[in-house]
Design a protein around this motif. Structure first.
Motif, PDB file in Angstrom:
ATOM      1  N   ARG A  98       0.936  -1.112   0.083  1.00 30.61           N
ATOM      2  CA  ARG A  98      -0.002   0.043  -0.084  1.00 30.61           C
ATOM      3  C   ARG A  98       0.928   1.275  -0.040  1.00 30.61           C
ATOM      4  N   CYS A  99       0.601   2.099  -0.891  1.00 31.19           N
ATOM      5  CA  CYS A  99       1.461   3.402  -0.856  1.00 31.19           C
ATOM      6  C   CYS A  99       1.068   4.257   0.456  1.00 31.19           C
ATOM      7  N   PRO A 100       2.191   4.699   1.054  1.00 37.35           N
ATOM      8  CA  PRO A 100       1.739   5.069   2.528  1.00 37.35           C
ATOM      9  C   PRO A 100       1.035   6.485   2.533  1.00 37.35           C
ATOM     10  N   SER A 101       1.009   7.373   1.251  1.00 36.67           N
ATOM     11  CA  SER A 101       0.542   8.516   1.023  1.00 36.67           C
ATOM     12  C   SER A 101      -0.957   8.594   0.616  1.00 36.67           C
ATOM     13  N   CYS A 102      -1.085   7.519  -0.502  1.00 35.91           N
ATOM     14  CA  CYS A 102      -2.569   7.636  -0.934  1.00 35.91           C
ATOM     15  C   CYS A 102      -3.179   6.410  -0.907  1.00 35.91           C
ATOM     16  N   ARG A 103      -2.700   5.333  -0.210  1.00 41.21           N
ATOM     17  CA  ARG A 103      -3.132   4.067   0.159  1.00 41.21           C
ATOM     18  C   ARG A 103      -3.593   3.112  -1.058  1.00 41.21           C
ATOM     19  N   ALA A 104      -3.014   3.654  -2.245  1.00 38.73           N
ATOM     20  CA  ALA A 104      -3.371   2.634  -3.388  1.00 38.73           C
ATOM     21  C   ALA A 104      -2.266   1.366  -3.393  1.00 38.73           C
ATOM     22  N   THR A 105      -2.985   0.371  -3.916  1.00 36.18           N
ATOM     23  CA  THR A 105      -2.210  -0.775  -3.891  1.00 36.18           C
ATOM     24  C   THR A 105      -1.041  -0.953  -5.004  1.00 36.18           C
ATOM     25  N   VAL A 106       0.155  -1.305  -4.783  1.00 39.30           N
ATOM     26  CA  VAL A 106       1.229  -1.182  -5.703  1.00 39.30           C
ATOM     27  C   VAL A 106       1.579  -2.718  -6.012  1.00 39.30           C
ATOM     28  N   ARG A 107       1.819  -2.969  -7.200  1.00 35.18           N
ATOM     29  CA  ARG A 107       2.344  -4.314  -7.361  1.00 35.18           C
ATOM     30  C   ARG A 107       3.606  -4.286  -7.978  1.00 35.18           C
ATOM     31  N   VAL A 108       4.708  -5.131  -7.104  1.00 31.10           N
ATOM     32  CA  VAL A 108       6.008  -5.144  -7.764  1.00 31.10           C
ATOM     33  C   VAL A 108       6.288  -6.528  -7.477  1.00 31.10           C
ATOM     34  N   PRO A 109       7.509  -7.089  -8.714  1.00 29.25           N
ATOM     35  CA  PRO A 109       7.805  -8.433  -8.937  1.00 29.25           C
ATOM     36  C   PRO A 109       8.597  -8.794  -7.566  1.00 29.25           C
TER      37      PRO A 109
END
Ligand SMILES: [Zn+2]
Length: 130
Positions: A98-109
């Motif tokens: 989760r992005c700490p500023s906007c709470r969006a979910t981020v996918r990384v390998p």
């Protein structure tokens, strides 16, 4: 078949709310069979009767409004479940943060060590172990 087409002309038919009502009916009757609470079996007929009423109703405008109200409630729930299922399915190849500023979910390998992640939504960067 012609009599059925004539009978259903001008009637509402089925939609997502009707399907949900039928699923609710089935769930309630299943729970009543498992637990032995036969009051639930009687209650399970209510959504079934409402679904039948909606299917044969001629007040299409009101039925569409009910379905829109239902979809407004149901769509976020469905989206949440689909997102969690997708995350679970991809969890071997990717990690989700989760992005700490906007709470969006981020996918990384997965398995790239400690990496700097840049959020595609807000541009914020943060460090995480992938
Ligand atoms: Zn962000």
């Amino acid at each position: 078949m012609n009599w059925l087409q004539r009978f259903m002309a001008g009637r509402y038919g089925s939609d997502q709310l009707n399907f949900a009502l039928l699923v609710l009916c089935l769930l309630l009757s299943l729970i009543s069979q498992i637990t032995g609470l036969y009051v639930l079996l009687l209650i399970s007929y209510l959504p079934l009767l409402f679904a039948i009423f909606r299917m044969f109703s001629r007040n299409i405008y009101k039925r569409r409004a009910e379905n829109a109200w239902f979809l407004k409630l149901w769509t976020p729930v469905k989206t949440w479940f689909v997102q969690k299922f997708t995350m679970l399915r991809q969890s071997k190849q990717y990690r989700f943060f989760r992005c700490p500023s906007c709470r969006a979910t981020v996918r990384v390998p997965r398995g790239k060590g400690k990496i700097q992640i840049r959020c595609p939504h807000c541009g914020n960067t943060f460090l995480k172990k992938s």
